[in-house]
Design a protein around this motif. Structure first.
Motif, PDB file in Angstrom:
ATOM      1  N   VAL A 190      45.329  51.535  29.384  1.00 30.06           N
ATOM      2  CA  VAL A 190      45.398  50.983  28.026  1.00 30.06           C
ATOM      3  C   VAL A 190      44.420  51.737  27.118  1.00 30.06           C
ATOM      4  N   ALA A 191      43.219  52.007  27.621  1.00 28.05           N
ATOM      5  CA  ALA A 191      42.225  52.750  26.823  1.00 28.05           C
ATOM      6  C   ALA A 191      42.786  54.115  26.443  1.00 28.05           C
ATOM      7  N   GLU A 192      43.390  54.757  27.409  1.00 29.98           N
ATOM      8  CA  GLU A 192      43.908  56.109  27.198  1.00 29.98           C
ATOM      9  C   GLU A 192      45.082  56.124  26.210  1.00 29.98           C
ATOM     10  N   SER A 193      45.806  55.009  26.145  1.00 30.18           N
ATOM     11  CA  SER A 193      47.003  54.957  25.284  1.00 30.18           C
ATOM     12  C   SER A 193      46.647  54.969  23.802  1.00 30.18           C
ATOM     13  N   GLY A 194      45.397  54.559  23.483  1.00 29.59           N
ATOM     14  CA  GLY A 194      44.994  54.503  22.080  1.00 29.59           C
ATOM     15  C   GLY A 194      45.581  53.314  21.329  1.00 29.59           C
ATOM     16  N   LEU A 195      46.207  52.374  22.045  1.00 28.73           N
ATOM     17  CA  LEU A 195      46.795  51.205  21.375  1.00 28.73           C
ATOM     18  C   LEU A 195      45.698  50.342  20.746  1.00 28.73           C
ATOM     19  N   ASP A 196      46.049  49.655  19.677  1.00 25.20           N
ATOM     20  CA  ASP A 196      45.127  48.777  18.985  1.00 25.20           C
ATOM     21  C   ASP A 196      45.184  47.401  19.669  1.00 25.20           C
ATOM     22  N   VAL A 197      44.191  47.129  20.509  1.00 27.31           N
ATOM     23  CA  VAL A 197      44.209  45.899  21.319  1.00 27.31           C
ATOM     24  C   VAL A 197      43.312  44.855  20.670  1.00 27.31           C
ATOM     25  N   ARG A 198      43.882  43.705  20.345  1.00 27.55           N
ATOM     26  CA  ARG A 198      43.094  42.617  19.750  1.00 27.55           C
ATOM     27  C   ARG A 198      42.311  41.869  20.810  1.00 27.55           C
ATOM     28  N   CYS A 199      42.933  41.702  21.990  1.00 30.36           N
ATOM     29  CA  CYS A 199      42.375  40.742  22.939  1.00 30.36           C
ATOM     30  C   CYS A 199      42.690  41.157  24.372  1.00 30.36           C
ATOM     31  N   VAL A 200      41.709  40.989  25.251  1.00 31.64           N
ATOM     32  CA  VAL A 200      41.956  41.105  26.702  1.00 31.64           C
ATOM     33  C   VAL A 200      41.681  39.745  27.329  1.00 31.64           C
ATOM     34  N   MET A 201      42.627  39.275  28.104  1.00 29.32           N
ATOM     35  CA  MET A 201      42.479  38.014  28.836  1.00 29.32           C
ATOM     36  C   MET A 201      42.059  38.357  30.258  1.00 29.32           C
ATOM     37  N   LEU A 202      40.904  37.844  30.684  1.00 30.02           N
ATOM     38  CA  LEU A 202      40.427  38.103  32.053  1.00 30.02           C
ATOM     39  C   LEU A 202      40.396  36.785  32.818  1.00 30.02           C
ATOM     40  N   ASP A 203      41.322  36.653  33.751  1.00 29.92           N
ATOM     41  CA  ASP A 203      41.364  35.430  34.569  1.00 29.92           C
ATOM     42  C   ASP A 203      41.398  35.847  36.037  1.00 29.92           C
ATOM     43  N   PRO A 204      40.224  36.304  36.529  1.00 33.16           N
ATOM     44  CA  PRO A 204      40.186  36.776  37.924  1.00 33.16           C
ATOM     45  C   PRO A 204      40.156  35.592  38.883  1.00 33.16           C
ATOM     46  N   TRP A 205      40.268  35.872  40.187  1.00 36.40           N
ATOM     47  CA  TRP A 205      39.964  34.809  41.146  1.00 36.40           C
ATOM     48  C   TRP A 205      38.547  34.332  40.864  1.00 36.40           C
ATOM     49  N   TYR A 206      38.237  33.107  41.248  1.00 35.25           N
ATOM     50  CA  TYR A 206      37.047  32.432  40.708  1.00 35.25           C
ATOM     51  C   TYR A 206      35.800  32.518  41.572  1.00 35.25           C
ATOM     52  N   ASN A 207      35.894  33.138  42.748  1.00 29.48           N
ATOM     53  CA  ASN A 207      34.827  33.114  43.752  1.00 29.48           C
ATOM     54  C   ASN A 207      34.514  31.685  44.174  1.00 29.48           C
ATOM     55  N   LYS A 208      35.549  30.879  44.173  1.00 30.22           N
ATOM     56  CA  LYS A 208      35.431  29.477  44.577  1.00 30.22           C
ATOM     57  C   LYS A 208      36.856  29.005  44.828  1.00 30.22           C
ATOM     58  N   GLY A 209      37.125  28.523  46.017  1.00 28.16           N
ATOM     59  CA  GLY A 209      38.464  28.006  46.305  1.00 28.16           C
ATOM     60  C   GLY A 209      39.475  29.128  46.435  1.00 28.16           C
ATOM     61  N   VAL A 210      40.651  28.942  45.806  1.00 31.85           N
ATOM     62  CA  VAL A 210      41.752  29.891  45.955  1.00 31.85           C
ATOM     63  C   VAL A 210      41.325  31.321  45.569  1.00 31.85           C
ATOM     64  N   GLY A 211      41.761  32.307  46.352  1.00 33.28           N
ATOM     65  CA  GLY A 211      41.394  33.698  46.084  1.00 33.28           C
ATOM     66  C   GLY A 211      40.234  34.166  46.931  1.00 33.28           C
ATOM     67  N   GLY A 212      39.557  33.249  47.627  1.00 33.66           N
ATOM     68  CA  GLY A 212      38.471  33.628  48.530  1.00 33.66           C
ATOM     69  C   GLY A 212      37.114  33.688  47.840  1.00 33.66           C
ATOM     70  N   VAL A 213      36.080  33.881  48.632  1.00 36.09           N
ATOM     71  CA  VAL A 213      34.703  33.861  48.135  1.00 36.09           C
ATOM     72  C   VAL A 213      33.973  35.100  48.646  1.00 36.09           C
ATOM     73  N   THR A 214      33.289  35.792  47.728  1.00 38.15           N
ATOM     74  CA  THR A 214      32.461  36.929  48.156  1.00 38.15           C
ATOM     75  C   THR A 214      31.017  36.635  47.750  1.00 38.15           C
ATOM     76  N   ASP A 215      30.150  37.515  48.133  1.00 37.12           N
ATOM     77  CA  ASP A 215      28.740  37.456  47.770  1.00 37.12           C
ATOM     78  C   ASP A 215      28.590  37.340  46.241  1.00 37.12           C
ATOM     79  N   ASP A 216      27.694  36.470  45.773  1.00 37.75           N
ATOM     80  CA  ASP A 216      27.518  36.249  44.320  1.00 37.75           C
ATOM     81  C   ASP A 216      27.209  37.548  43.580  1.00 37.75           C
ATOM     82  N   GLU A 217      26.325  38.351  44.169  1.00 39.02           N
ATOM     83  CA  GLU A 217      25.905  39.583  43.489  1.00 39.02           C
ATOM     84  C   GLU A 217      27.107  40.533  43.303  1.00 39.02           C
TER      85      GLU A 217
END
Ligand SMILES: C[S@@+](CC[C@H](N)C(=O)[O-])C[C@H]1O[C@@H](n2cnc3c(N)ncnc32)[C@H](O)[C@@H]1O
Length: 257
Positions: A32-59
Motif C-alpha cells: 500500500v505504501a508503495e502504491s502511493g494511494l491516499d489512505v485515510r485510515c488503517v484498521m488494525l485488529d490483530p489477535w489479542y494475545n489473550k484467548g482466541v489466536g493464542g498467547v505469546t510473550d508480552d514483550e
C-alpha cells in the motif's frame, strides 16, 4: 499505474472492496505504501494475545504491535488499534511518531456468555490514533434536525458521538444472519462509527488483518473504499463469500522497487 492503485480505480465494479490474496500484514502495508494511494485510515485488529489466536510473550507482542503502528502511521492519517483494555493500556505512552491519541474508544457488549465466576468481560478497547490535525467528520453523525439547524447556521456547537459504542457480540442467535464462522468477527455496528468519523464517501480504508471482512462491509455501507487482506487463506475465502468479491494477486505479485 501501480497495480494496487489500478485495482482501487476499478473498485466501483466490486462495490468499493479490493481483496488481496493471503498476505502477511507487513507485506500488505508495504505494498500500500508503495502504491502511493491516499489512505485515510488503517484498521488494525490483530489477535489479542489473550484467548482466541493464542498467547505469546508480552514483550514480543508489544514489539509486533508497535511495528504495526509505525508501518500504519507511515501511510495513513488515522489508525485504529483493537485489543483488550489491559493490553492496550501498555501502549498509551508509546505511540510511534507522528501518531498521537485521538480517543480511547470502548466497544460495549452486554451479551457475552458468562464462563467464569466474577466479573464478566463486556468490553474491548479501540485506540483511535491520528496524525496531528488529521481530519475528523463529526458532522456525519448529525440527525435531520441538527442538519437543518446547521444549514440555517444555527447549530451552536458540533455534537460528537459517544466514545462508548454499544453493539451486541455476534454469538448464539444474536446477529445470526451476520455471523460468518470467523472466531473473532466484530459486528458491522461496532466498526461503522469508526469509519464514519474519518471517511467521506470514496475515501480509502485499509484493513490488513481483515478476518471476516467486517471493515469492507462497513465501508460499503458508507460508500467508502476498502483494501482488505488477511494472512489466512481460509478467512480470505470466507471474505470472498461474504462480500462477493474475488481475491486478487497483484501483478507483479510483490514489491516493485
Ligand atoms: C481479531 S481477527 C480480525 C477480525 C475482523 N476484524 C473481523 O471483524 O472479522 C485477527 C485476524 O488477523 C489475522 N492475522 C493475524 N496475524 C496476521 C499477520 N501476521 N498477517 C496477516 N493477518 C494476520 C488473522 O488471520 C485473523 O483473521
Amino acid at each position: 499505474m501501480h497495480p494496487l492503485a489500478a485495482a482501487v480505480a476499478q473498485s466501483p465494479d466490486t462495490d468499493g472492496v479490493v481483496l488481496l490474496a493471503p498476505a502477511d500484514v507487513f507485506e500488505t502495508l508495504a505494498v500500500v505504501a508503495e502504491s502511493g494511494l491516499d489512505v485515510r485510515c488503517v484498521m488494525l485488529d490483530p489477535w489479542y494475545n489473550k484467548g482466541v489466536g493464542g498467547v505469546t510473550d508480552d514483550e514480543e507482542y508489544d514489539r509486533f504491535v508497535l511495528d504495526l503502528l509505525a508501518a500504519a502511521g507511515a501511510i495513513a492519517d488515522h489508525v485504529y488499534l483493537w485489543g483488550f483494555p489491559e493490553i492496550m493500556a501498555r501502549f498509551m505512552t508509546r505511540f510511534p511518531a507522528p501518531l498521537e491519541l485521538v480517543a480511547w474508544l470502548t466497544w460495549y457488549y452486554k451479551n457475552n456468555p458468562s464462563v467464569i465466576r466474577g466479573w464478566r468481560s463486556a468490553q474491548m478497547t479501540c485506540l483511535h490514533l491520528g496524525r496531528p490535525g488529521a481530519r475528523l467528520y463529526p458532522e456525519h453523525f448529525l440527525n435531520e434536525a441538527q442538519l437543518a439547524l446547521k444549514a440555517q447556521g444555527k447549530l451552536r456547537y458540533m455534537p460528537g458521538p459517544p466514545s462508548v459504542i454499544e453493539a451486541a457480540l455476534l454469538v448464539g442467535f444474536i446477529g445470526r444472519a451476520e455471523q460468518t464462522g470467523h472466531p473473532a468477527q466484530k459486528p458491522v455496528n461496532a466498526i461503522e462509527p469508526l469509519l464514519k468519523m474519518v471517511l467521506a464517501p470514496g475515501e480509502l480504508v485499509v484493513d490488513p488483518m481483515c478476518g471476516s471482512g467486517t471493515t469492507g462491509a462497513a465501508a460499503r455501507a458508507l460508500g467508502a473504499t476498502a483494501i482488505l487482506a488477511d494472512g489466512s487463506a481460509e478467512y480470505t475465502a470466507l471474505v470472498e463469500n461474504r462480500l462477493g468479491v474475488q481475491a486478487i494477486t497483484l501483478d507483479p505479485p510483490r514489491l516493485l522497487g
